[in-house]
Design an enzyme around this catalytic site. Structure first.
Site, PDB file in Angstrom:
ATOM      1  N   ARG A  87      28.736   8.296  21.916  1.00  0.00           N
ATOM      2  CA  ARG A  87      29.419   6.526  21.155  1.00  0.00           C
ATOM      3  C   ARG A  87      28.171   5.278  20.565  1.00  0.00           C
ATOM      4  O   ARG A  87      27.443   5.018  22.006  1.00  0.00           O
ATOM      5  CB  ARG A  87      29.941   6.288  21.967  1.00  0.00           C
ATOM      6  CG  ARG A  87      31.195   5.070  22.219  1.00  0.00           C
ATOM      7  CD  ARG A  87      31.167   4.162  23.169  1.00  0.00           C
ATOM      8  NE  ARG A  87      31.915   3.109  23.402  1.00  0.00           N
ATOM      9  CZ  ARG A  87      32.234   2.289  23.608  1.00  0.00           C
ATOM     10  NH1 ARG A  87      31.542   1.998  25.093  1.00  0.00           N
ATOM     11  NH2 ARG A  87      32.794   1.303  23.350  1.00  0.00           N
ATOM     12  N   HIS A 176      36.223  -0.240  19.810  1.00  0.00           N
ATOM     13  CA  HIS A 176      37.209   0.533  20.621  1.00  0.00           C
ATOM     14  C   HIS A 176      38.242   1.933  19.055  1.00  0.00           C
ATOM     15  O   HIS A 176      39.558   2.302  20.316  1.00  0.00           O
ATOM     16  CB  HIS A 176      39.329   0.065  21.726  1.00  0.00           C
ATOM     17  CG  HIS A 176      38.784  -1.096  22.409  1.00  0.00           C
ATOM     18  ND1 HIS A 176      39.294  -1.656  22.715  1.00  0.00           N
ATOM     19  CD2 HIS A 176      37.739  -0.969  23.261  1.00  0.00           C
ATOM     20  CE1 HIS A 176      38.102  -2.473  23.499  1.00  0.00           C
ATOM     21  NE2 HIS A 176      37.007  -1.732  24.107  1.00  0.00           N
ATOM     22  N   ARG A 237      35.728 -11.439  29.606  1.00  0.00           N
ATOM     23  CA  ARG A 237      34.983 -12.091  28.385  1.00  0.00           C
ATOM     24  C   ARG A 237      36.615 -12.955  27.766  1.00  0.00           C
ATOM     25  O   ARG A 237      37.627 -12.892  28.446  1.00  0.00           O
ATOM     26  CB  ARG A 237      35.116 -11.326  27.345  1.00  0.00           C
ATOM     27  CG  ARG A 237      33.916 -10.376  27.118  1.00  0.00           C
ATOM     28  CD  ARG A 237      34.482  -9.813  26.062  1.00  0.00           C
ATOM     29  NE  ARG A 237      34.139  -7.333  27.258  1.00  0.00           N
ATOM     30  CZ  ARG A 237      33.868  -6.754  26.669  1.00  0.00           C
ATOM     31  NH1 ARG A 237      33.838  -6.663  24.748  1.00  0.00           N
ATOM     32  NH2 ARG A 237      33.835  -6.109  26.781  1.00  0.00           N
TER      33      ARG A 237
END
Length: 397
Positions: A87, A176, A237
């Site tokens: 990833r 994502h 965040r």
């Protein structure tokens, strides 16, 4: 013919999350997490079948952690490892699909680190360690940003001077992507709709959160932008804030850009609002006991999420369903209910029994009959990465 195995690696700055994916088996033969790497508390946790194991690795770095976990993977795969899928968070605009790792691809990932300074350098550590230990095995980078490269210019461009885009690549990229792709395709299968003729809103909700509009299997818009800070409220965040907040904090508090970035990425979101935790489970427990700040954090989270989803609907020709996924999306029935309460114009209504049932890995449709479809689908980024890795290996063969 025996099924093939792909090792999927997600490398962080002090951790390595890994899973062995068997293409013909829904369960992972082995999965685990090496964490706190580089410290005296470094440890390797793994699950082999139903058995959980722990091994202390004091002082171990990424390469040493790989040296400990790879023999376990080899044994679980019976020595038949087909490839490794990594990833990678940010591929910039360069990658529209998974790519076999070579020096050129690694150089592009390194250059993109300026756009994801917390993620890409960590991913490169894992890539280089794995390539050194397995120099002849096919290794593939699967990018969080690749799925969103189908966004039209009116969705990915910022209203800033042209040279910032052409010379400095300032645009919206999205993240994502692997999760949004997986759950939207799973939703099409669950509902009997062709992937190439379906329209979805997706909400990936975890410590990082984003929404996405997906039409005919392609991303048309998403809430994250140049970096994973833009968009909805997240664990630590802030999500969207006034762009002049940076100047305001610098002018009134004397903070430099590093301090401001730290506050907005690590001290804000659910944690900043609640003063308690970035974990939605903790906040829901506190909310049920009357904690006002925890309640406010949940309310802000759900309202901003609803606003984002409503805005994403601008990219859809129709709505075939809204999908919740990620740790919060899959488990927090309260969040799903509160979010849809803010979207009354869409005529959403939940089947409360179904909504309560869909937790802890249970998937299903949670909308009431004769109302727009709402689904809970557990994401499986590891399997999607393995699928894309195998597809690239097959294409090259």
């Amino acid at each position: 013919m025996s099924s093939r195995n792909i090792l999927v690696i997600n490398s962080g700055s002090s951790s390595i999350k890994f899973a062995l994916v068997d293409e013909d088996n829904d369960q992972f033969p082995i999965q685990g997490l090496a964490e706190r790497l580089g410290s005296a508390e470094a440890v390797l946790n793994w699950q082999l079948g139903d058995e959980k194991h722990v091994k202390k690795l004091p002082g171990a770095d990424h390469k040493e952690a790989f040296a400990s976990l790879l023999p376990l993977v080899q044994e679980a795969s019976r020595g038949k490892l087909t490839g490794i899928g990594h990833r990678v968070v940010h591929g910039g605009a360069h990658f529209t699909e998974a790519s076999e790792l070579n020096r050129e691809v690694i150089d592009v990932i390194r250059r993109a680190a300026v756009l994801a300074p917390l993620h890409n350098p960590a991913g490169l550590i894992g890539i280089e360690a794995a390539m050194e230990l397995y120099p002849t095995l096919p290794q593939v980078a699967v990018f969080d940003t690749a799925f969103h490269q189908t966004m039209p210019a009116h969705a990915y461009r910022y209203a800033v001077p042209e040279h910032l885009y052409t010379d400095h690549h300032v645009r919206r990229y999205g993240f994502h992507g692997t999760s949004h792709m997986f759950v939207s395709r799973k939703a099409a299968v669950m509902t009997g709709l062709p992937i190439e003729d379906s329209s979805w809103l997706t909400a990936h909700l975890g410590n990082g959160c984003s929404t996405c509009a997906i039409v005919n299997g392609e991303s048309q818009d998403t809430s994250m932008g140049l970096t994973p800070l833009e968009g909805v409220v997240m664990g630590t965040r802030s999500g969207d804030v006034d762009p002049s907040l940076h100047n305001h904090l610098a002018r009134t508090l004397g903070w430099d850009t590093q301090r401001i970035e730290t506050v907005l990425t690590k001290e804000s979101g659910l944690l900043g609002l609640s003063g308690l935790s970035n974990d939605m489970r903790t906040l829901i427990e506190a909310h049920e006991k009357g904690d006002e700040r925890a309640t406010l954090a949940i309310e802000v989270f759900c309202y901003r999420l609803a606003k984002s989803l409503a805005g994403m609907a601008c990219a859809l020709p129709r709505l075939d369903g809204l999908i919740f996924t990620g740790g919060i999306g899959e488990n927090a029935s309260l969040v799903r209910s509160k979010t849809l309460d803010h979207m009354r114009l869409f005529n959403f209504k939940l089947d409360e029994a179904a909504n309560q049932k869909c937790t802890r890995g249970v998937e299903g449709i949670i909308s009431a009959e004769n109302h727009p479809r709402v689904l809970v689908i557990p994401t499986n980024e590891e399997r999607q990465i393995a699928v894309e890795t195998l597809a690239l290996i097959d294409a090259k063969a």
